[in-house]
Design a protein around this motif. Structure first.
Motif, mmCIF file in Angstrom:
data_model
loop_
_atom_site.group_PDB
_atom_site.id
_atom_site.type_symbol
_atom_site.label_atom_id
_atom_site.label_comp_id
_atom_site.label_asym_id
_atom_site.label_seq_id
_atom_site.Cartn_x
_atom_site.Cartn_y
_atom_site.Cartn_z
ATOM 1 N N ILE A 1 0.955 -0.923 0.133
ATOM 2 C CA ILE A 1 0.005 -0.045 -0.082
ATOM 3 C C ILE A 1 0.846 1.250 -0.020
ATOM 4 C CG2 ILE A 1 -1.738 1.238 1.212
ATOM 5 C CD1 ILE A 1 -2.885 -1.139 -0.037
ATOM 6 N N ILE A 2 0.562 2.119 -0.907
ATOM 7 C CA ILE A 2 1.406 3.414 -0.945
ATOM 8 C C ILE A 2 0.373 4.564 -0.646
ATOM 9 C CG2 ILE A 2 2.703 4.955 -2.595
ATOM 10 C CD1 ILE A 2 3.838 2.150 -2.117
ATOM 11 N N VAL A 3 0.770 5.454 0.251
ATOM 12 C CA VAL A 3 -0.188 6.515 0.488
ATOM 13 C C VAL A 3 0.116 7.728 -0.531
ATOM 14 C CG1 VAL A 3 -0.409 8.599 2.182
ATOM 15 C CG2 VAL A 3 0.439 6.268 2.796
ATOM 16 N N THR A 4 -0.955 7.751 -1.551
ATOM 17 C CA THR A 4 -0.719 8.768 -2.793
ATOM 18 C C THR A 4 -1.137 10.207 -2.306
ATOM 19 O OG1 THR A 4 -2.962 8.031 -3.487
ATOM 20 C CG2 THR A 4 -1.124 6.755 -4.215
ATOM 21 N N ALA A 5 -2.106 10.461 -1.232
ATOM 22 C CA ALA A 5 -2.403 11.732 -0.958
ATOM 23 C C ALA A 5 -2.668 11.674 0.500
ATOM 24 C CB ALA A 5 -3.512 12.048 -1.544
ATOM 25 N N PRO A 6 -2.958 12.953 1.305
ATOM 26 C CA PRO A 6 -3.140 12.728 2.796
ATOM 27 C C PRO A 6 -4.556 11.852 2.974
ATOM 28 C CG PRO A 6 -2.744 15.019 1.988
ATOM 29 C CD PRO A 6 -2.747 14.095 0.823
ATOM 30 N N GLY A 7 -5.468 11.704 2.048
ATOM 31 C CA GLY A 7 -6.461 10.971 2.217
ATOM 32 C C GLY A 7 -6.777 9.687 1.472
#
Length: 205
Positions: A180-186
């Motif tokens: 899982i990659i965080v692509t944006a704050p949400g």
């Protein structure tokens, strides 16, 4: 001499050059869609529509000039070439073309960045070298660690709500369903396009 006073052959040549330039500009815009939309956001759609209009209008005017000179065969060929250009521009995988060309263009710098990530010597939010800063909307490479993820993420776009984004990600191991990659704050997503040398494309939220 004004354009209206120019010889018909010269005016026709100018419109043909304008048509070629219009399609070339449209292709260039598609190639640069990722950085352009990263800056312009939804206004990028208006710019894209403008480039389509430019390409079509200049082609029609070039064909009209040829027909006015009774060069019907050349006008038909111009129309056919314009249709071929439109189909090619519309169907090209511009994201893949752009990303792979950038990896090739900056292969040495990105290899050094990936090597520092691989060895664990890169800071959490490292500033990118000047020649790579346009590949990240904030000019940084973000080290993301999780239970099954060791990723270096370069954010290339993010929507105005901060709910989705996309960018380049370097992984030390091939991804699986738990990567899982965080692509944006949400927003989070998983890598979905392999580009080579440990680099992937990820987008979503």
């Amino acid at each position: 001499m004004t354009d209206s006073a120019a010889p018909p052959a010269r005016r026709t040549g100018r419109w043909l050059l304008a048509a070629v330039g219009g399609w070339a500009a449209l292709a260039a815009f598609y190639y640069l869609t990722l950085p352009i939309f990263g800056v312009l956001g939804l206004l990028g759609w208006l710019a894209l529509a403008g480039f389509w209009i430019l390409a079509v209008v200049t082609t029609v005017l070039a064909m009209a000039a040829l027909i006015g000179r009774k060069a019907y065969a050349r006008a038909a060929v111009t129309g056919i070439l314009a249709i071929v250009a439109a189909v090619a521009v519309w169907n090209a995988d511009w994201l893949d073309i752009y990303l792979k060309s950038q990896l090739w263009l900056h292969q040495d710098s990105l290899s050094k960045l990936a090597g520092a990530h691989q060895t664990g010597t890169l800071p959490t939010n490292a500033s990118l070298p000047w020649q790579l800063r346009y590949l990240s909307i904030d000019g940084h490479a973000h080290h993301q660690m999780g239970s099954t993820t060791d990723a270096l993420y370069l954010p290339m776009w993010e929507n105005w709500r901060g709910e989705a984004g996309g960018g380049l990600v370097h992984l030390t191991e091939p991804p699986d369903s738990d990567t899982i990659i965080v692509t944006a704050p949400g927003g989070v997503s998983g890598p979905d396009r392999y580009l080579g040398n440990g680099w992937w494309w990820v987008e979503g939220g």
